[in-house]
Design an enzyme around this catalytic site. Structure first.
Site, PDB file in Angstrom:
ATOM      1  N   ASN A   1      -8.089 -18.653 -52.965  1.00 34.90           N
ATOM      2  CA  ASN A   1      -8.005 -19.591 -54.091  1.00 34.90           C
ATOM      3  C   ASN A   1      -9.175 -19.460 -55.062  1.00 34.90           C
ATOM      4  O   ASN A   1      -9.026 -19.766 -56.241  1.00 34.90           O
ATOM      5  CB  ASN A   1      -7.941 -21.013 -53.499  1.00 34.90           C
ATOM      6  CG  ASN A   1      -8.230 -22.085 -54.528  1.00 34.90           C
ATOM      7  OD1 ASN A   1      -7.404 -22.366 -55.395  1.00 34.90           O
ATOM      8  ND2 ASN A   1      -9.426 -22.682 -54.456  1.00 34.90           N
TER       9      ASN A   1
ATOM     10  N   VAL B   1      -3.474 -27.435 -64.374  1.00 30.98           N
ATOM     11  CA  VAL B   1      -3.902 -28.343 -63.307  1.00 30.98           C
ATOM     12  C   VAL B   1      -5.247 -28.949 -63.712  1.00 30.98           C
ATOM     13  O   VAL B   1      -6.178 -28.216 -64.085  1.00 30.98           O
ATOM     14  CB  VAL B   1      -4.081 -27.614 -61.957  1.00 30.98           C
ATOM     15  CG1 VAL B   1      -4.238 -28.623 -60.825  1.00 30.98           C
ATOM     16  CG2 VAL B   1      -2.930 -26.660 -61.670  1.00 30.98           C
TER      17      VAL B   1
ATOM     18  N   ILE C   1     -10.158 -21.215 -46.416  1.00 28.73           N
ATOM     19  CA  ILE C   1      -9.853 -21.504 -47.826  1.00 28.73           C
ATOM     20  C   ILE C   1     -11.061 -21.103 -48.667  1.00 28.73           C
ATOM     21  O   ILE C   1     -12.170 -21.615 -48.465  1.00 28.73           O
ATOM     22  CB  ILE C   1      -9.568 -23.007 -48.038  1.00 28.73           C
ATOM     23  CG1 ILE C   1      -8.435 -23.474 -47.122  1.00 28.73           C
ATOM     24  CG2 ILE C   1      -9.239 -23.293 -49.510  1.00 28.73           C
ATOM     25  CD1 ILE C   1      -8.183 -24.997 -47.165  1.00 28.73           C
TER      26      ILE C   1
ATOM     27  N   TYR D   1      -8.199 -12.971 -68.505  1.00 30.43           N
ATOM     28  CA  TYR D   1      -7.826 -13.903 -67.424  1.00 30.43           C
ATOM     29  C   TYR D   1      -6.381 -13.630 -67.006  1.00 30.43           C
ATOM     30  O   TYR D   1      -6.081 -13.540 -65.806  1.00 30.43           O
ATOM     31  CB  TYR D   1      -7.998 -15.367 -67.870  1.00 30.43           C
ATOM     32  CG  TYR D   1      -7.562 -16.342 -66.784  1.00 30.43           C
ATOM     33  CD1 TYR D   1      -8.262 -16.430 -65.581  1.00 30.43           C
ATOM     34  CD2 TYR D   1      -6.437 -17.154 -66.955  1.00 30.43           C
ATOM     35  CE1 TYR D   1      -7.855 -17.298 -64.579  1.00 30.43           C
ATOM     36  CE2 TYR D   1      -6.034 -18.029 -65.958  1.00 30.43           C
ATOM     37  CZ  TYR D   1      -6.740 -18.104 -64.771  1.00 30.43           C
ATOM     38  OH  TYR D   1      -6.329 -18.951 -63.772  1.00 30.43           O
TER      39      TYR D   1
ATOM     40  N   LYS E   1      -4.871 -12.378 -63.344  1.00 28.73           N
ATOM     41  CA  LYS E   1      -3.837 -13.086 -62.563  1.00 28.73           C
ATOM     42  C   LYS E   1      -2.568 -12.247 -62.423  1.00 28.73           C
ATOM     43  O   LYS E   1      -1.860 -12.364 -61.430  1.00 28.73           O
ATOM     44  CB  LYS E   1      -3.562 -14.458 -63.191  1.00 28.73           C
ATOM     45  CG  LYS E   1      -4.732 -15.437 -62.996  1.00 28.73           C
ATOM     46  CD  LYS E   1      -5.005 -15.694 -61.508  1.00 28.73           C
ATOM     47  CE  LYS E   1      -6.094 -16.711 -61.267  1.00 28.73           C
ATOM     48  NZ  LYS E   1      -6.294 -17.006 -59.831  1.00 28.73           N
TER      49      LYS E   1
ATOM     50  N   ASP F   1     -20.655 -15.743 -52.281  1.00 35.72           N
ATOM     51  CA  ASP F   1     -20.006 -15.405 -53.545  1.00 35.72           C
ATOM     52  C   ASP F   1     -18.930 -14.366 -53.233  1.00 35.72           C
ATOM     53  O   ASP F   1     -19.249 -13.282 -52.731  1.00 35.72           O
ATOM     54  CB  ASP F   1     -21.076 -14.835 -54.494  1.00 35.72           C
ATOM     55  CG  ASP F   1     -20.530 -14.494 -55.870  1.00 35.72           C
ATOM     56  OD1 ASP F   1     -19.319 -14.230 -55.995  1.00 35.72           O
ATOM     57  OD2 ASP F   1     -21.330 -14.474 -56.817  1.00 35.72           O
TER      58      ASP F   1
HETATM   59  P1  NDP Z   1     -12.130 -25.248 -59.944  1.00 37.14           P
HETATM   60  O1  NDP Z   1     -13.112 -24.759 -60.960  1.00 37.14           O
HETATM   61  O2  NDP Z   1     -12.020 -26.709 -59.725  1.00 37.14           O
HETATM   62  O3  NDP Z   1     -12.383 -24.533 -58.552  1.00 37.14           O
HETATM   63  C1  NDP Z   1     -12.740 -23.182 -58.465  1.00 37.14           C
HETATM   64  C2  NDP Z   1     -13.253 -22.906 -57.060  1.00 37.14           C
HETATM   65  O4  NDP Z   1     -13.543 -21.510 -56.942  1.00 37.14           O
HETATM   66  C3  NDP Z   1     -14.526 -23.671 -56.747  1.00 37.14           C
HETATM   67  O5  NDP Z   1     -14.442 -24.163 -55.438  1.00 37.14           O
HETATM   68  C4  NDP Z   1     -15.607 -22.607 -56.842  1.00 37.14           C
HETATM   69  O6  NDP Z   1     -16.613 -22.896 -55.891  1.00 37.14           O
HETATM   70  C5  NDP Z   1     -14.847 -21.354 -56.423  1.00 37.14           C
HETATM   71  N1  NDP Z   1     -15.450 -20.147 -56.955  1.00 37.14           N
HETATM   72  C6  NDP Z   1     -15.521 -19.778 -58.255  1.00 37.14           C
HETATM   73  N2  NDP Z   1     -16.195 -18.632 -58.375  1.00 37.14           N
HETATM   74  C7  NDP Z   1     -16.554 -18.265 -57.116  1.00 37.14           C
HETATM   75  C8  NDP Z   1     -17.285 -17.177 -56.573  1.00 37.14           C
HETATM   76  N3  NDP Z   1     -17.803 -16.219 -57.367  1.00 37.14           N
HETATM   77  N4  NDP Z   1     -17.463 -17.108 -55.247  1.00 37.14           N
HETATM   78  C9  NDP Z   1     -16.987 -18.078 -54.452  1.00 37.14           C
HETATM   79  N5  NDP Z   1     -16.283 -19.132 -54.885  1.00 37.14           N
HETATM   80  C10 NDP Z   1     -16.082 -19.220 -56.213  1.00 37.14           C
HETATM   81  O7  NDP Z   1     -10.716 -24.648 -60.415  1.00 37.14           O
HETATM   82  P2  NDP Z   1      -9.255 -24.721 -59.772  1.00 37.14           P
HETATM   83  O8  NDP Z   1      -9.218 -25.503 -58.540  1.00 37.14           O
HETATM   84  O9  NDP Z   1      -8.342 -25.092 -60.872  1.00 37.14           O
HETATM   85  O10 NDP Z   1      -9.032 -23.174 -59.488  1.00 37.14           O
HETATM   86  C11 NDP Z   1      -8.642 -22.667 -58.230  1.00 37.14           C
HETATM   87  C12 NDP Z   1      -7.727 -21.466 -58.438  1.00 37.14           C
HETATM   88  O11 NDP Z   1      -6.559 -21.903 -59.121  1.00 37.14           O
HETATM   89  C13 NDP Z   1      -8.328 -20.365 -59.300  1.00 37.14           C
HETATM   90  O12 NDP Z   1      -7.973 -19.116 -58.758  1.00 37.14           O
HETATM   91  C14 NDP Z   1      -7.647 -20.562 -60.651  1.00 37.14           C
HETATM   92  O13 NDP Z   1      -7.571 -19.377 -61.397  1.00 37.14           O
HETATM   93  C15 NDP Z   1      -6.285 -21.040 -60.197  1.00 37.14           C
HETATM   94  N6  NDP Z   1      -5.497 -21.746 -61.187  1.00 37.14           N
HETATM   95  C16 NDP Z   1      -5.971 -22.870 -61.802  1.00 37.14           C
HETATM   96  C17 NDP Z   1      -5.193 -23.537 -62.733  1.00 37.14           C
HETATM   97  C18 NDP Z   1      -5.663 -24.735 -63.496  1.00 37.14           C
HETATM   98  O14 NDP Z   1      -5.069 -25.043 -64.543  1.00 37.14           O
HETATM   99  N7  NDP Z   1      -6.668 -25.456 -63.028  1.00 37.14           N
HETATM  100  C19 NDP Z   1      -3.835 -23.064 -63.028  1.00 37.14           C
HETATM  101  C20 NDP Z   1      -3.441 -21.868 -62.338  1.00 37.14           C
HETATM  102  C21 NDP Z   1      -4.242 -21.261 -61.439  1.00 37.14           C
HETATM  103  P3  NDP Z   1     -18.190 -22.729 -56.117  1.00 37.14           P
HETATM  104  O15 NDP Z   1     -18.485 -22.951 -57.558  1.00 37.14           O
HETATM  105  O16 NDP Z   1     -18.800 -23.747 -55.188  1.00 37.14           O
HETATM  106  O17 NDP Z   1     -18.440 -21.334 -55.673  1.00 37.14           O
HETATM  107  C1  8X3 Z   2      -4.720 -21.654 -65.397  1.00 32.22           C
HETATM  108  C2  8X3 Z   2      -3.623 -22.034 -66.314  1.00 32.22           C
HETATM  109  O1  8X3 Z   2      -2.782 -21.839 -68.711  1.00 32.22           O
HETATM  110  O2  8X3 Z   2      -5.164 -22.141 -68.400  1.00 32.22           O
HETATM  111  O3  8X3 Z   2      -4.448 -20.484 -64.721  1.00 32.22           O
HETATM  112  O4  8X3 Z   2      -4.140 -20.044 -67.890  1.00 32.22           O
HETATM  113  S1  8X3 Z   2      -3.948 -21.468 -67.892  1.00 32.22           S
END
Ligand code: NDP
Ligand code: 8X3
Length: 250
Positions: A85, A184, A7, A151, A155, A58
């Site tokens: 993710n 979320v 993951i 963004y 996506k 990263d």
């Molecule tokens: P969070 O910010 O809570 O989590 C993002 C995760 O991605 C963290 O674990 C971070 O870990 C990791 N990450 C970010 N950049 C990097 C990098 N350069 N290298 C490695 N790891 C990275 O956000 P979410 O859980 O909400 O997001 C998870 C996924 O879900 C994303 O792809 C997001 O676009 C998608 N998403 C989110 C939504 C929302 O509304 N929250 C809706 C739809 C999709 P660390 O900083 O430790 O590297």
């Molecule tokens: C995250 C949901 O609406 O902020 O992908 O783009 S939104």
């Protein structure tokens, strides 16, 4: 047979919740992220339930991805399930005011990072003719909204790449699907707004999806029988009709 899942973005939000959901179901875990303290504390918590290995890299750094994945110990080299993710939005600006560093971050992490990690793992899946890849897209991958430009582009690319993977990996019996959430409540808005207080308002006045809601859907997808592939899921909070219409109590 006990499976192993890798993951990305497992240090918070959807990735961390998915790690917990999988651990509760006895799936072995390779958890990735950049924040070592988070990786350590999640590993400590989940290793009471399953085997856990962590990798700090990263996803947008091609060499770091290759080095990290080739460093996996023998008993974690076989990966059955890949959850792509890791990702975030960076900024929310009209295109004419957009920030080049934000654009680079979103394309490099959300798109190229997903590709780098996939490239490092897919060959072992094609060799075995088995595997399951789930890419975390977004409602933003299906619908563009004001100021969402890059963004949303990243996506939309995730969805196109998911479809491309499903086509190309079809001869190998590898399952590929996308889970596309709407709003979320995670650290997503803290990252998007770079710590600005506006981030606290995004999930106010309605019940947003929780990371656990998405984790349950991901587990549902990976636990279907061999002949069933959940190819694409769009999941919204009940209060959200689309990217711009959210019923709020104020
Ligand atoms: P969070 O910010 O809570 O989590 C993002 C995760 O991605 C963290 O674990 C971070 O870990 C990791 N990450 C970010 N950049 C990097 C990098 N350069 N290298 C490695 N790891 C990275 O956000 P979410 O859980 O909400 O997001 C998870 C996924 O879900 C994303 O792809 C997001 O676009 C998608 N998403 C989110 C939504 C929302 O509304 N929250 C809706 C739809 C999709 P660390 O900083 O430790 O590297
Ligand atoms: C995250 C949901 O609406 O902020 O992908 O783009 S939104």
């Amino acid at each position: 047979m006990i499976k192993t899942a890798l993951i990305t973005g497992a240090t918070s939000g959807i990735g961390a919740a998915t790690a917990l959901e999988f651990a509760n179901k006895g799936i072995r875990l390779i958890l990735c992220g950049r924040r070592q303290e988070r990786l350590d504390s999640i590993q400590k918590k989940l290793q009471k339930k399953t085997d856990v290995y962590t990798l700090n890299f990263d996803v947008s750094d091609k060499n770091a991805v290759i080095n990290a994945l080739s460093s996996l110990p023998k008993d974690f080299k076989h990966i059955d399930i890949l959850i792509n993710n890791a990702g975030n939005a960076h900024g929310l600006d009209h295109i004419q005011e957009g920030n080049l560093e934000d654009w680079d971050a979103m394309m490099d992490i959300n798109v190229k990072g997903l590709l780098y990690v996939s490239k490092a793992i897919i060959p072992q899946m094609t060799e075995r003719s088995s595997g399951h890849i789930i890419n975390i897209g977004s409602s933003a991958g299906k619908e563009v909204y004001p100021k969402g430009n890059v963004y949303c582009g990243s996506k939309h690319a995730v969805l196109a790449i998911t479809e491309g993977m499903r086509i190309d990996l079809n001869p190998f019996g590898i399952k590929v699907g996308a889970v596309n959430p709407g709003l979320v409540e995670t650290e997503f808005s803290k990252v998007r707004f770079k710590g600005d207080a506006i981030a606290d308002t995004v999930y106010k006045g309605y019940k947003a999806l929780q990371a656990e809601d998405i984790a349950e859907i991901i587990y549902f997808a990976i636990s279907r029988p061999p002949h069933v592939n959940i190819a694409d899921v769009l999941v919204l909070p009940t209060a959200q009709a689309n990217s711009t219409i959210v019923k709020k109590s104020f």
